[in-house]
Design an enzyme around this catalytic site. Structure first.
Site, short mmCIF file in Angstrom:
data_model
loop_
_atom_site.label_atom_id
_atom_site.label_comp_id
_atom_site.label_asym_id
_atom_site.label_seq_id
_atom_site.Cartn_x
_atom_site.Cartn_y
_atom_site.Cartn_z
N ARG A 155 1.03 -1.27 -0.04
CA ARG A 155 -0.08 0.08 -0.02
C ARG A 155 0.95 1.19 -0.03
O ARG A 155 2.30 1.19 0.24
CB ARG A 155 -0.83 0.20 1.23
CG ARG A 155 -1.75 -1.21 1.42
CD ARG A 155 -2.86 -1.07 2.28
NE ARG A 155 -3.79 -2.22 2.60
CZ ARG A 155 -4.72 -2.73 1.76
NH1 ARG A 155 -4.99 -1.95 0.78
NH2 ARG A 155 -5.27 -3.90 2.11
N ASP A 211 -13.12 -7.96 -1.00
CA ASP A 211 -14.35 -7.50 -0.43
C ASP A 211 -15.46 -7.06 -1.61
O ASP A 211 -16.66 -6.86 -1.29
CB ASP A 211 -13.95 -6.02 -0.16
CG ASP A 211 -13.02 -6.01 1.15
OD1 ASP A 211 -12.74 -6.90 1.63
OD2 ASP A 211 -12.58 -4.71 1.53
N MET A 254 -13.37 -10.08 7.09
CA MET A 254 -13.06 -8.79 6.31
C MET A 254 -14.25 -8.18 5.54
O MET A 254 -15.04 -9.02 5.27
CB MET A 254 -11.86 -9.17 5.52
CG MET A 254 -10.42 -9.30 6.14
SD MET A 254 -8.91 -9.22 5.28
CE MET A 254 -7.74 -8.89 6.32
N TYR A 367 -6.48 -12.28 8.02
CA TYR A 367 -5.64 -12.89 6.69
C TYR A 367 -5.93 -14.03 6.30
O TYR A 367 -5.45 -14.43 5.07
CB TYR A 367 -4.37 -12.40 7.04
CG TYR A 367 -3.96 -11.01 7.51
CD1 TYR A 367 -4.18 -9.68 6.28
CD2 TYR A 367 -3.59 -10.42 8.56
CE1 TYR A 367 -4.26 -8.67 6.88
CE2 TYR A 367 -3.41 -8.99 9.06
CZ TYR A 367 -3.70 -8.27 8.03
OH TYR A 367 -3.35 -7.10 8.18
N ILE A 369 -8.51 -15.67 5.37
CA ILE A 369 -9.34 -16.04 4.46
C ILE A 369 -8.69 -15.46 3.16
O ILE A 369 -9.40 -15.98 2.10
CB ILE A 369 -10.76 -15.41 4.86
CG1 ILE A 369 -10.84 -13.96 4.74
CG2 ILE A 369 -11.27 -15.80 6.02
CD1 ILE A 369 -12.12 -13.19 4.59
N1 LIG Z 1 -7.06 7.64 -5.34
C1 LIG Z 1 -5.80 7.26 -5.59
N2 LIG Z 1 -4.78 7.74 -6.53
C2 LIG Z 1 -3.93 7.22 -6.83
N3 LIG Z 1 -3.22 5.98 -6.16
C3 LIG Z 1 -4.06 5.46 -5.23
C4 LIG Z 1 -4.97 5.92 -5.08
N4 LIG Z 1 -5.67 4.95 -3.95
C5 LIG Z 1 -4.81 4.00 -3.84
N5 LIG Z 1 -3.68 4.22 -4.69
C6 LIG Z 1 -2.53 3.32 -4.90
O1 LIG Z 1 -2.82 2.03 -5.16
C7 LIG Z 1 -2.14 1.29 -4.50
C8 LIG Z 1 -3.00 0.14 -4.13
O2 LIG Z 1 -4.16 0.72 -3.19
P1 LIG Z 1 -4.87 0.10 -1.91
O3 LIG Z 1 -5.81 1.07 -1.43
O4 LIG Z 1 -3.75 -0.14 -1.17
O5 LIG Z 1 -5.16 -1.38 -2.38
P2 LIG Z 1 -6.34 -1.75 -3.44
O6 LIG Z 1 -5.89 -1.54 -5.03
O7 LIG Z 1 -6.35 -3.30 -3.19
O8 LIG Z 1 -7.68 -1.07 -3.15
C9 LIG Z 1 -1.26 1.55 -3.49
O9 LIG Z 1 -0.10 1.92 -3.76
C10 LIG Z 1 -2.00 3.30 -3.43
O10 LIG Z 1 -1.16 4.31 -2.92
O1 LIG Z 2 -3.80 -5.68 4.29
P1 LIG Z 2 -4.32 -4.76 5.20
O2 LIG Z 2 -3.73 -3.39 5.01
O3 LIG Z 2 -4.16 -5.10 6.81
O4 LIG Z 2 -5.77 -4.46 5.00
C1 LIG Z 2 -6.94 -5.22 5.41
C2 LIG Z 2 -8.03 -4.98 4.33
O5 LIG Z 2 -7.71 -5.64 3.28
C3 LIG Z 2 -8.84 -5.96 2.60
O6 LIG Z 2 -8.84 -7.46 2.83
C4 LIG Z 2 -9.28 -5.88 1.29
O7 LIG Z 2 -8.78 -4.51 0.92
P2 LIG Z 2 -8.29 -4.10 -0.52
O8 LIG Z 2 -8.95 -4.60 -1.47
O9 LIG Z 2 -8.46 -2.48 -0.40
O10 LIG Z 2 -6.73 -4.39 -0.62
C5 LIG Z 2 -9.94 -5.55 3.53
O11 LIG Z 2 -11.01 -6.52 3.70
C6 LIG Z 2 -9.28 -5.28 4.85
O12 LIG Z 2 -10.02 -4.43 5.57
MG LIG Z 3 -9.18 -1.21 -1.72
#
Ligand SMILES: Nc1ncnc2c1ncn2[C@@H]1O[C@H](COP(=O)(O)OP(=O)(O)O)[C@@H](O)[C@H]1O
Ligand SMILES: O=P(O)(O)OC[C@H]1O[C@](O)(COP(=O)(O)O)[C@@H](O)[C@@H]1O
Ligand SMILES: [Mg+2]
Length: 455
Positions: A155, A211, A254, A367, A369
């Site tokens: 992240r 999710d 989750m 985690y 799951i």
């Molecule tokens: N609004 C956004 N604009 C640009 N990059 C983003 C934004 N939201 C998330 N990212 C980047 O995308 C990557 C994945 O986002 P994250 O929320 O951690 O997981 P997911 O892709 O599973 O939702 C991270 O490196 C994060 O910084």
């Molecule tokens: O890996 P982390 O940062 O502990 O986050 C846990 C979160 O990731 C998830 O598994 C999935 O989130 P993303 O799809 O944004 O990756 C959520 O259900 C949970 O709240």
């Molecule tokens: Mg997400």
């Protein structure tokens, strides 16, 4: 928001001039109940009333471009260097998608160079861009036998222009971003930065999330494997609760803002008495509150099984000062309070005060799951998404996600896939099934928590 045909058009890098290696196989293909031919489209909506409301001829109705191979492609495969990155939280099937991309790129199109960026978008920063993994069919042959992602994930924010520099420096023409809402957001910014510099690089998204919170996709890959694993914990807790006097079984699953895992895992076992999700607020106190309902359950049945999504009841934690204000993680996702512990503590106190002697069994599989391997269904799904992603990229589509929509594989413009969050609709048929399964359908539908109304 009403979507129009133009909102659903995907971006192209340019005209397709190269013959596809698959052209001969495609020559005789026509749309059938089992195939959508190149040029045909898949409807956004699927009920007579929704379609009638538009009052438009069929070819003007909102529809998605069909995914799949094209006879003519944009890129000359031998000149292509592909990049793959996995971002955000883990999800069953990530390795299946990576494997499918590599196999399809090499065996069908003859692409010779594929680079895996490590540890999510961090791998595209200046500091890490040279530390890539060469992905070959040999390297990926067995990776689907393990959960997680061989590329790693992360992240945290990155600069879009810096990532474009990395793509240029590593000679990438097509980038596959496997990510959730955050990853699709980042990919959209990346594609915009590529466009601003008028570069010939395709960005294709493969939506990933346990999710299931991304819109315009039937269900995301890995979701089924994750809720199947979650269902095992519901079984464990219900066995424990049933075997204890005044047994209380609680499983926290989750689901940050969307309660799909809680709903599906509960339906899979049909053992939950109460399901709590972020989309349906509930009260703890009062005649219709959770505490009173649990007490009734225990007195009537001897035990109770509660499945709670981690994002449920955050308002109750806030009221009690148990939230860290507006805390977010490195990607900007909300940091949640621990609803499971609040339930365990308040239920224990309430039932004890009511003269019962509760035995509370609380499981937070966390985690466990999402780190599992994909089940057979998800493996098929991942492979087919990977095929669709490769076809889209080779045909010069960009800023486009490949998804399954109403059982067809289609192209969705990335801005659309991040335009809203997919959530359980309290008026929809999934939640109705949960209410039916938990025996709570009859009652006042406007109550704060329909689960807690007499049924
Ligand atoms: N609004 C956004 N604009 C640009 N990059 C983003 C934004 N939201 C998330 N990212 C980047 O995308 C990557 C994945 O986002 P994250 O929320 O951690 O997981 P997911 O892709 O599973 O939702 C991270 O490196 C994060 O910084
Ligand atoms: O890996 P982390 O940062 O502990 O986050 C846990 C979160 O990731 C998830 O598994 C999935 O989130 P993303 O799809 O944004 O990756 C959520 O259900 C949970 O709240
Ligand atoms: Mg997400």
């Amino acid at each position: 928001m009403t979507l129009h045909l133009d909102d659903l058009r995907v971006r192209h890098l340019g005209e397709c001039h190269h013959d596809s290696p698959l052209a001969e196989m495609l020559a005789a293909k026509r749309t059938s109940p089992h195939y959508v031919a190149e040029g045909d489209r898949v409807l956004l909506e699927d009920t007579v009333s929704m379609l009638a409301e538009h009052g438009l001829p069929p070819d003007r109705l909102p529809s998605f471009e069909a995914a799949g191979p094209r006879r003519k492609i944009y890129f000359d495969p031998v000149r292509v260097t592909a990049g793959i990155v996995t971002c955000g939280g883990l999800c069953p099937g990530l390795n299946d998608v990576i494997r499918g991309l590599v196999q399809e790129l090499t065996t069908q199109y003859g692409v010779e160079r594929i680079l895996g960026f490590r540890n999510g978008l961090r791998g595209l920063t200046a500091q890490h861009r040279d530390d890539t993994i060469e992905l070959t069919p040999d390297r990926v042959r067995d990776i689907h036998n393990a959960g997680g992602t061989i590329l790693g994930s992360s992240r945290g924010a990155q600069d879009a222009d810096e990532m474009v520099d990395s793509l240029l420096l590593r000679g990438i023409n097509v980038l596959f971003v496997i990510g959730g809402d955050g990853g699709m957001n980042a990919a959209t910014h990346l594609a915009a930065a590529i466009r601003a510099r008028d570069l010939d690089i395709a960005v294709i998204g493969v939506p990933k999330t346990i999710d299931n919170d991304l819109p315009y996709t039937d269900q995301s890959f890995g979701f089924q494997s994750a809720f199947a694993q979650a269902a095992n914990f519901i079984s464990s807790v219900s066995i424990e609760a049933a075997a204890s006097p005044d047994g209380i079984g609680i499983v926290k699953l989750m689901g940050r803002h969307s309660g799909f895992i809680a709903c599906y895992a509960s339906l899979a076992r049909n053992a939950a008495d109460i399901v709590l999700i972020p989309e349906v607020p509930f009260a703890l106190e009062g005649d219709d509150g959770l505490l009173a309902r649990v007490e009734q359950h225990v007195r009537a049945k001897g035990f109770v099984v509660i499945v709670v999504a981690e994002g449920a009841g955050q308002d109750l934690l806030a009221e009690r000062g148990l939230l860290e204000g507006d805390a977010t993680d490195a990607s900007g996702n909300a940091k949640l309070g621990d609803i499971g512990t609040l339930l365990r503590e308040t239920l224990t106190a309430h039932l004890t005060a009511a003269g019962l002697a509760p035995t509370v069994r609380y499981i937070d599989p966390s985690y466990a799951i999402r780190s599992v391997t994909a089940n057979a269904y998800d493996s098929v799904y991942c492979l087919r998404l990977a095929h669709a992603a490769v076809h889209a990229a080779m045909a010069g589509r960009t800023e486009t996600a490949v998804v399954r929509w109403r059982r067809r594989f289609v192209h969705v413009p990335m801005p659309l896939i991040i335009s809203k969050r997919n959530q359980v609709d309290p008026d929809g048929d999934l939640w109705m099934s949960v209410l039916e399964a938990t025996g709570r359908l009859v009652g006042n539908p406007s109550a704060r928590h329909p689960l807690l109304v007499d049924g």
